[in-house]
Motif scaffolding. Structure first.
Motif, PDB file in Angstrom:
ATOM      1  N   LEU A 720       0.832  -1.209   0.000  1.00 57.32           N
ATOM      2  CA  LEU A 720       0.000   0.000   0.000  1.00 57.32           C
ATOM      3  C   LEU A 720       0.864   1.255   0.000  1.00 57.32           C
ATOM      4  N   VAL A 721       1.877   1.244   0.835  1.00 57.21           N
ATOM      5  CA  VAL A 721       2.757   2.427   0.921  1.00 57.21           C
ATOM      6  C   VAL A 721       3.545   2.592  -0.377  1.00 57.21           C
ATOM      7  N   ALA A 722       4.030   1.475  -0.936  1.00 57.75           N
ATOM      8  CA  ALA A 722       4.821   1.544  -2.172  1.00 57.75           C
ATOM      9  C   ALA A 722       4.004   2.122  -3.320  1.00 57.75           C
ATOM     10  N   VAL A 723       2.701   1.812  -3.370  1.00 57.91           N
ATOM     11  CA  VAL A 723       1.844   2.298  -4.453  1.00 57.91           C
ATOM     12  C   VAL A 723       1.491   3.773  -4.261  1.00 57.91           C
ATOM     13  N   HIS A 724       1.099   4.147  -3.048  1.00 53.52           N
ATOM     14  CA  HIS A 724       0.564   5.497  -2.809  1.00 53.52           C
ATOM     15  C   HIS A 724       1.608   6.492  -2.309  1.00 53.52           C
ATOM     16  N   VAL A 725       2.682   5.997  -1.695  1.00 56.00           N
ATOM     17  CA  VAL A 725       3.763   6.885  -1.238  1.00 56.00           C
ATOM     18  C   VAL A 725       5.068   6.324  -1.784  1.00 56.00           C
ATOM     19  N   PRO A 726       5.312   6.484  -3.103  1.00 58.24           N
ATOM     20  CA  PRO A 726       6.483   5.867  -3.728  1.00 58.24           C
ATOM     21  C   PRO A 726       7.789   6.372  -3.109  1.00 58.24           C
ATOM     22  N   GLU A 727       8.777   5.480  -3.104  1.00 57.90           N
ATOM     23  CA  GLU A 727      10.088   5.825  -2.573  1.00 57.90           C
ATOM     24  C   GLU A 727      10.715   6.929  -3.427  1.00 57.90           C
ATOM     25  N   ASN A 728      11.337   7.907  -2.770  1.00 56.06           N
ATOM     26  CA  ASN A 728      12.043   9.041  -3.412  1.00 56.06           C
ATOM     27  C   ASN A 728      11.112   9.998  -4.162  1.00 56.06           C
ATOM     28  N   ALA A 729       9.796   9.862  -3.946  1.00 57.15           N
ATOM     29  CA  ALA A 729       8.854  10.793  -4.593  1.00 57.15           C
ATOM     30  C   ALA A 729       8.657  12.007  -3.684  1.00 57.15           C
ATOM     31  N   TYR A 730       8.324  13.163  -4.303  1.00 59.50           N
ATOM     32  CA  TYR A 730       8.044  14.362  -3.517  1.00 59.50           C
ATOM     33  C   TYR A 730       6.701  14.220  -2.817  1.00 59.50           C
ATOM     34  N   ALA A 731       6.543  14.969  -1.721  1.00 59.48           N
ATOM     35  CA  ALA A 731       5.320  14.857  -0.920  1.00 59.48           C
ATOM     36  C   ALA A 731       4.081  15.206  -1.731  1.00 59.48           C
ATOM     37  N   GLU A 732       4.213  16.189  -2.632  1.00 62.90           N
ATOM     38  CA  GLU A 732       3.044  16.580  -3.426  1.00 62.90           C
ATOM     39  C   GLU A 732       2.640  15.503  -4.439  1.00 62.90           C
TER      40      GLU A 732
END
Length: 965
Positions: A720-732
């Motif tokens: 779930l985190v990998a899909v919606h909060v990808p690694e090294n992606a910006y918060a926006e």
């Protein structure tokens, strides 16, 4: 030329291998005087002595000689039979994981006792696999006398046993059963929920009787456990009504490939018909939403063009009953798959039974490769030696006969037309019958056996009913008085009940027996008649005493006299007819056509000439026979015309035999390629099946699966985190709203994900850790609320049932994928590689879905407590298995196989027996596995000869199945 010379000097590789066993045969023979002097108790004690030697570190090979010597003496005392030296050699071949090719009547059943006893000493169990329940029960009781005499236990697996009885049978040292029963028990075991419920205890060593029939013929037909789906009988009837409107130009029919497909004009024509019948609601026939309709049209087309009444199936008691193409038997309870049987039911206007959905499946190739050690025996395996070596790693060894074969195999007689051929057969039957020579006529189908019976009737012969003892009185009286009775018997699916008796009496002087594909009947044809069968029938009800003994002696003397007549029934030399040598008496085999496989022809021939008996065989062919017509008869017809062949004349020449054999070899090679192709695709599923089944057993063996459940939950959080909060992606770039919805949906958590996302410096790792902690705490609270004991039980059940559900859906998806993957060939891509790739992706999807669904269910599960019932039912009892059927699908000639045959197309191909084998723990008719005697709605469809589910002890037809008017 050099090879032939070397063979003459040094012998063939088979001769050298057989010769290598001779020293150990001599050692076994040397022990005979010593072992013969032992008492029964001392002989039985040798079993414990040999087991002790194994436990002390010796191998099975080390104790082979004393073990074989022990079995030989045990058989002498328990059965009154002593193993011949060649039988000892056959036993060694089986022990070394080979295939012992032994002629009919050479005692294969007795040979098996040698390696079975030896390998059973390990305590790991030995399975002896037969082709039907009758042989399994007969051999277990017959050879069981030897094993029990020597202190070993014997079990039998047949239709109708419950799980407890099956467990007891598999727990024995030696277990007899059929290939279907062993395979279905394996599949059912992998659908159970407790290790204590499993029937089988492993796959140590199996000896397969009639190995060519089981591992070659039946290997084309995977075993399937399936459950019922929605009834669609109206659609089958509606589509069937359109088939008679099709003309020959609307479809392409390929008899050689047994396939049929609509032409372009046929597609347009059927679309118009479907629209007119209001079956095609919108779009074209091949639009995605009409895929089910295409399937129904293809199956209806196959039913009308590839399947013939009284050849491929018969209609009996409002049912379409399949006819086995190899044995000619009715396959009661077996059904064609993929909706083909329903299409045939619609075609024949009988009640349409519901379809089934696959729950588990395996091919015989992959089932028998589960065994640590595999061996087989048959009378005809050499023609398939390459396949046995490549697929099963089994070497075929031709075992010498105890006595030289005295049968004369004559050259084929080839006529121009079928009518001329049958006239020639009738004339030959009449000549042989006048000499009192027993005749066995082999036909390729029920239709042809019925046609021949009608011709014999017109020629003045009368058909016997062997179920009526009185019908035999005149036959025996005639044999005694030297008269000829013009009678004959027909053995095929229509007279299945009389099978054993008809075969047993096929060696009586002047007997004429018409058999549909005679192979593998399991009963020896003895010249003069079968003593055991006659004693059983004619002495039934007669008390022990002088009268019974006198009658038994008279029957024995009569059979000896009849045998002498049969031996003297040969055809004398006739120089004027061009026959310089006399032809022998004994059983005369007449084949009415050549089968596609040389092995089936050899099985028919092998019925004659057992144990040194004389015999004779000849095949009658015509250019209109299927094999001749499909494989180049036009050229041969032209040649015969130029030779000036007159009507009613036949051509006889060894070259013709060689040409026919070459055609058969081509068909065998094609069929082998098709079976290999099936196996390549099934191997992809088999790898996945082994992973799933091993994982299931691992789960069942654990006292608690809490660690697995926790790992799954953490894995879901990570996904779930990998899909919606990808690694090294910006918060926006984070999808916080999507994450919150998925956390609520999957983990049943209400956590402030939005607030966490606003915190300064927070990253995906900390989001993951917080979700893990929150989910662990929520699950711990749920466990505490429901008690750890209850949750331990619930976790295992949810995990196993979810895995089962997803695996079943996965099987259906793979099945659909196999049906369409052939089209990739048009894009110059290898369909098999495409299938492997997509199947791997689908399996990864199954693993991910399992994690998510188990986590989702356990995060929401609510436990409801019920009062323990008056009978003390266990509240933690495993769920019952679903209502299900066992089926035997044939992909080689069914829809699936042809989708990825060498043609590389997805057309409606195939034909032949794609049959199903419906069973209640393998009953003979379709039935649910679990039945409540007090609730008729749980009985499903009950076979009329099955025990009534109400528990009365009567047959169903005499109890709740009584027909009323």
């Amino acid at each position: 030329m050099l090879g032939a010379l070397a063979k003459k000097i040094f012998g063939s590789s088979n001769d050298r291998r057989v010769k290598g066993y001779r020293p150990r045969v001599a050692e076994i023979n040397a022990l005979e005087p010593e072992i013969s002097a032992l008492s029964d108790e001392a002989l039985r004690a040798r079993t414990d002595m040999l087991k002790a030697e194994l436990a002390a570190g010796k191998t099975l090979d080390d104790i082979l000689v004393p073990a074989f010597a022990t079995v030989r003496e045990g058989a002498k005392r328990a059965l009154g039979q002593r193993h011949f030296d060649v039988q000892l050699i056959g036993g060694m071949v089986l022990h070394e994981s080979g295939i012992a090719e032994m002629r009919t009547g050479e005692g294969k059943t007795l040979v098996a006792t040698l390696p079975v006893y030896l390998n059973a000493l390990s305590g790991l169990g030995v399975h002896v696999v037969t082709v039907n329940d009758y042989l399994a029960s007969r051999d277990a009781e017959w050879m069981g006398r030897v094993y029990r005499f020597l202190g070993l236990t014997v079990g039998t697996i047949v239709h109708g046993l419950d799980d407890e009885q099956r467990r007891d049978a598999y727990a024995c040292d030696i277990t007899y059963g059929t290939n279907n029963e062993f395979g279905f028990d394996y599949l059912r075991d992998n659908m159970k929920y407790e290790l204590s419920q499993l029937s089988q205890r492993g796959h140590n060593f199996a000896i397969v009787d009639e190995v060519d029939s089981i591992l070659i013929d039946e290997a084309r037909t995977p075993l399937i456990i399936s459950g019922p789906v929605d009834d669609r009988s109206e659609l089958y009837v509606s589509v069937d009504a359109l088939m008679p409107h099709l003309e020959k130009e609307h479809y392409d029919l390929d008899e050689k490939q047994r396939s049929v497909s609509l032409t372009e004009s046929g597609n347009e024509f059927i679309e118009d018909l479907l629209r007119g019948a209001d079956l095609l609601k919108e779009g074209d026939l091949y639009d995605a939403h009409n895929v089910s309709l295409v399937h129904h049209v293809n199956q209806a087309l196959r039913a009308h063009t590839l399947f013939t009444l009284d050849k491929d199936y018969i209609v009996k008691n409002d049912e379409v009953v399949i006819i086995d193409e190899f044995t000619g038997r009715m396959m009661q309870g077996r059904r064609y798959s993929e909706g083909l049987h329903q299409a045939l039911e619609a075609k024949e206007r009988v009640t349409i039974q519901p379809e089934n959905q696959t729950l588990a499946s395996i091919t015989f190739q992959n089932y028998f490769r589960l065994y640590s050690k595999l061996a087989g025996m048959t009378g005809t395996a050499s023609t398939e030696a390459d396949e046995f070596a490549e697929i099963y790693k089994l070497e075929v060894v031709d075992i010498p006969t105890n006595k030289e074969v005295e049968r004369v195999d004559e050259d084929d007689e080839v006529y121009r037309t079928v009518g001329e051929k049958y006239d020639g057969i009738i004339a030959e039957i009449e000549k042989a019958h006048a000499r009192h020579q027993p005749i066995l006529v082999g036909t390729g189908s029920i239709e042809k056996s019925q046609h021949l019976a009608e011709m014999l009737t017109k020629a003045g012969f009368r058909q016997l009913d062997y179920s009526d003892l009185n019908a035999l009185t005149d036959v025996y009286a005639a044999a005694r008085e030297g008269r000829v009775t013009k009678t004959f018997a027909v053995l095929n699916a229509r007279f299945h009940e009389q099978e054993a008796y008809i075969v047993a009496e096929a060696g009586v002087p002047g007997a004429i027996t018409i058999a549909t594909n005679m192979a593998g009947r399991g009963t020896d044809i003895k010249l003069g008649g079968n003593l055991e069968m006659r004693l059983e029938k004619e002495l039934a009800g007669l008390p022990e005493g002088a009268e019974r003994d006198a009658k038994a002696a008279a029957i024995k003397a009569e059979i000896e006299e009849n045998r002498a007549k049969v031996l003297a029934s040969g055809e004398p030399a006739d120089p004027e007819a061009g026959r310089k040598k006399a032809l022998p008496g004994g059983l005369y085999i007449i084949g009415t056509e050549r089968h596609e496989s040389r092995r089936i022809d050899n099985q028919l021939r092998g019925r004659s000439g057992r144990q040194g008996d004389p015999g004779r065989s000849k095949f009658y062919l015509s250019l209109q026979d299927d094999l001749m017509r499909i494989f180049g008869s036009d050229r041969m017809d032209g040649m015969l015309t130029r030779l000036g062949l007159e009507k009613g004349e036949a051509i006889i020449h060894p070259w013709i035999n060689k040409a026919i054999e070459k055609a058969q070899q081509k068909v065998e090679a094609r069929n082998f390629d098709m079976r290999k192709n099936v196996l390549k695709y099934d191997n992809v599923m088999n790898d996945q099946r082994k992973v799933v089944f091993e994982q299931r057993r691992d789960f069942m063996g654990q006292d608690s699966v809490r660690d697995t459940v926790d790992e799954m939950r953490h894995g879901v959080v990570d996904d779930l985190v990998a899909v919606h909060v990808p690694e090294n992606a910006y918060a926006e770039q984070w999808d916080i709203e999507g994450l919150r919805l998925r956390v609520t949906e999957v983990l049943n958590l209400d956590v402030p994900v939005e607030d966490w996302a606003r915190e300064e410096g927070i990253a995906d790792e900390e989001m993951r850790d917080r979700l893990r902690t929150a989910s662990d705490e929520a699950y711990a609270a749920r466990t505490e609320k429901n008690t750890p004991e209850v949750m331990t039980y619930v976790e295992k059940q949810v995990l196993l049932q979810t895995l089962d559900h997803l695996w079943r859906e996965h099987l259906v998806t793979l099945d659909h994928l196999r049906q369409v993957i052939g089209w990739r060939g048009f894009a110059q891509r290898d369909p098999l590689n495409e299938y492997k790739s997509e199947a791997f992706e689908l399996f990864n999807g199954l693993v991910g879905a399992l994690r998510e669904q188990v986590t989702q269910q356990l995060a929401r599960i609510e436990i409801t407590y019920q009062e323990q019932d008056s009978q003390g039912a266990n509240p933690f009892a495993s769920p019952e298995l679903p209502s299900m059927f066992a089926q035997h699908l044939d992909p080689v000639t069914g829809e699936n196989e042809m989708d990825f045959s060498d043609r590389g197309t997805g057309s409606a191909g195939g034909g032949g027996p794609a049959y199903g084998y419906a069973a209640q723990a393998m009953s003979t008719d379709a039935a649910v596995i679990e039945r409540d005697p007090n609730d008729a709605t749980t009985w499903g469809r009950v076979g009329r000869n099955e025990p009534c589910p109400c528990g009365s002890g009567k047959k169903y037809k005499h109890c709740h199945g009584t027909l009323t008017t």
